[in-house]
Design a protein around this motif. Structure first.
Motif, mmCIF file in Angstrom:
data_model
loop_
_atom_site.group_PDB
_atom_site.id
_atom_site.type_symbol
_atom_site.label_atom_id
_atom_site.label_comp_id
_atom_site.label_asym_id
_atom_site.label_seq_id
_atom_site.Cartn_x
_atom_site.Cartn_y
_atom_site.Cartn_z
ATOM 1 N N THR A 7 0.797 -1.236 0.000
ATOM 2 C CA THR A 7 0.000 0.000 0.000
ATOM 3 C C THR A 7 0.827 1.283 0.000
ATOM 4 N N GLY A 8 2.131 1.196 0.119
ATOM 5 C CA GLY A 8 2.978 2.387 0.090
ATOM 6 C C GLY A 8 3.097 3.058 1.447
ATOM 7 N N ASN A 9 3.331 4.366 1.420
ATOM 8 C CA ASN A 9 3.556 5.123 2.655
ATOM 9 C C ASN A 9 2.280 5.285 3.465
ATOM 10 N N GLU A 10 2.424 5.116 4.778
ATOM 11 C CA GLU A 10 1.315 5.317 5.707
ATOM 12 C C GLU A 10 1.317 6.777 6.151
ATOM 13 N N ASP A 11 0.157 7.379 6.252
ATOM 14 C CA ASP A 11 0.045 8.744 6.754
ATOM 15 C C ASP A 11 0.180 8.706 8.277
ATOM 16 N N LEU A 12 1.230 9.299 8.797
ATOM 17 C CA LEU A 12 1.490 9.280 10.239
ATOM 18 C C LEU A 12 1.004 10.546 10.938
ATOM 19 N N THR A 13 0.260 11.383 10.246
ATOM 20 C CA THR A 13 -0.250 12.608 10.843
ATOM 21 C C THR A 13 -1.101 12.275 12.064
ATOM 22 N N GLY A 14 -0.761 12.866 13.197
ATOM 23 C CA GLY A 14 -1.535 12.649 14.418
ATOM 24 C C GLY A 14 -1.293 11.310 15.097
ATOM 25 N N ILE A 15 -0.303 10.550 14.640
ATOM 26 C CA ILE A 15 0.014 9.246 15.224
ATOM 27 C C ILE A 15 1.428 9.293 15.805
ATOM 28 N N ARG A 16 1.580 8.713 16.967
ATOM 29 C CA ARG A 16 2.910 8.629 17.570
ATOM 30 C C ARG A 16 3.183 7.183 17.956
ATOM 31 N N ARG A 17 4.232 6.624 17.368
ATOM 32 C CA ARG A 17 4.724 5.304 17.751
ATOM 33 C C ARG A 17 6.147 5.516 18.239
ATOM 34 N N ALA A 18 6.427 5.036 19.439
ATOM 35 C CA ALA A 18 7.756 5.287 19.995
ATOM 36 C C ALA A 18 8.234 4.119 20.845
ATOM 37 N N PHE A 19 9.473 3.736 20.609
ATOM 38 C CA PHE A 19 10.171 2.766 21.446
ATOM 39 C C PHE A 19 11.104 3.531 22.371
ATOM 40 N N THR A 20 11.128 3.160 23.633
ATOM 41 C CA THR A 20 12.155 3.638 24.549
ATOM 42 C C THR A 20 12.959 2.417 24.964
ATOM 43 N N PHE A 21 14.224 2.421 24.584
ATOM 44 C CA PHE A 21 15.120 1.308 24.888
ATOM 45 C C PHE A 21 15.998 1.712 26.064
ATOM 46 N N GLU A 22 15.918 0.979 27.160
ATOM 47 C CA GLU A 22 16.792 1.266 28.292
ATOM 48 C C GLU A 22 18.208 0.820 27.957
ATOM 49 N N SER A 23 19.190 1.496 28.530
ATOM 50 C CA SER A 23 20.584 1.127 28.298
ATOM 51 C C SER A 23 20.826 -0.294 28.784
ATOM 52 N N CYS A 24 21.677 -1.005 28.061
ATOM 53 C CA CYS A 24 21.865 -2.417 28.351
ATOM 54 C C CYS A 24 23.201 -2.882 27.781
ATOM 55 N N LYS A 25 23.786 -3.851 28.442
ATOM 56 C CA LYS A 25 25.021 -4.458 27.960
ATOM 57 C C LYS A 25 24.698 -5.800 27.322
ATOM 58 N N LYS A 26 25.601 -6.239 26.471
ATOM 59 C CA LYS A 26 25.416 -7.491 25.744
ATOM 60 C C LYS A 26 25.062 -8.644 26.682
ATOM 61 N N LYS A 27 25.768 -8.751 27.789
ATOM 62 C CA LYS A 27 25.556 -9.858 28.731
ATOM 63 C C LYS A 27 24.205 -9.791 29.427
ATOM 64 N N ASP A 28 23.553 -8.618 29.405
ATOM 65 C CA ASP A 28 22.268 -8.435 30.098
ATOM 66 C C ASP A 28 21.051 -8.655 29.196
ATOM 67 N N GLN A 29 21.268 -8.993 27.928
ATOM 68 C CA GLN A 29 20.140 -9.198 27.017
ATOM 69 C C GLN A 29 19.293 -10.383 27.448
ATOM 70 N N PRO A 30 17.975 -10.347 27.250
ATOM 71 C CA PRO A 30 17.215 -9.275 26.626
ATOM 72 C C PRO A 30 17.100 -8.061 27.552
ATOM 73 N N CYS A 31 17.040 -6.902 26.929
ATOM 74 C CA CYS A 31 17.047 -5.620 27.632
ATOM 75 C C CYS A 31 15.621 -5.078 27.755
ATOM 76 N N PRO A 32 15.351 -4.264 28.776
ATOM 77 C CA PRO A 32 13.993 -3.732 28.970
ATOM 78 C C PRO A 32 13.730 -2.441 28.202
ATOM 79 N N GLY A 33 12.451 -2.124 28.081
ATOM 80 C CA GLY A 33 12.045 -0.877 27.457
ATOM 81 C C GLY A 33 10.534 -0.769 27.413
ATOM 82 N N THR A 34 10.044 0.193 26.634
ATOM 83 C CA THR A 34 8.606 0.403 26.474
ATOM 84 C C THR A 34 8.290 0.747 25.016
#
Length: 140
Positions: free
Chosen positions: A42-69
């Protein structure tokens, strides 16, 4: 000759590890907002008025999987969906796996796998492997 082989193997291992470490450092501690969304059919999605956001908490390789929202908001319709996530990056830093668990609504746990097409300090491009959806993200 044997020493040269060991040196080449050591460099390859270090280079492989540093890609994952660099990717984790680029993602971690940042909120990434979707700025472009393109679907194969379908091509490009209209993102007007939409917010999608990932917040990735800091993490080290040995601590994976890492938390976030993850949040998906459409203020016009009073929609504010939130997920708790865990994320991990493959050794060669070309695959991002995110497990989303609904946190403010009833739903199911979902696992998404993304090919990392590009990852820089403040820009990333991901391809959802399930549906070939390509998205661009920038830090907030």
């Amino acid at each position: 000759m044997k020493h040269l082989l060991y040196l080449v193997l050591a460099v390859a291992v270090i280079a492989g590890c540093s890609k994952e470490k660099k990717a984790l450092k680029s993602l971690g501690g940042e909120t990434w907002v979707m700025t472009k969304s393109t679907y194969e059919d379908t091509g490009n999605e209209d993102l007007t008025g939409i917010r999608r956001a990932f917040t990735f908490e800091s993490c080290k390789k040995k601590d994976q999987p890492c938390p976030g929202t993850f949040v998906y908001q459409i203020p016009q319709y009073d929609q504010d969906l939130q997920w708790t996530i865990t994320y991990s990056i493959s050794d060669d830093a070309d695959l991002l796996t995110i497990v989303r668990t609904p946190s403010n609504f009833e739903g199911t746990v979902q696992t998404d796998e993304y090919e990392i097409l590009q990852l820089e300090k403040d820009f990333m491009e991901l391809k959802d492997l399930e549906n070939n959806h390509v998205s661009e993200w920038e830090t907030e």
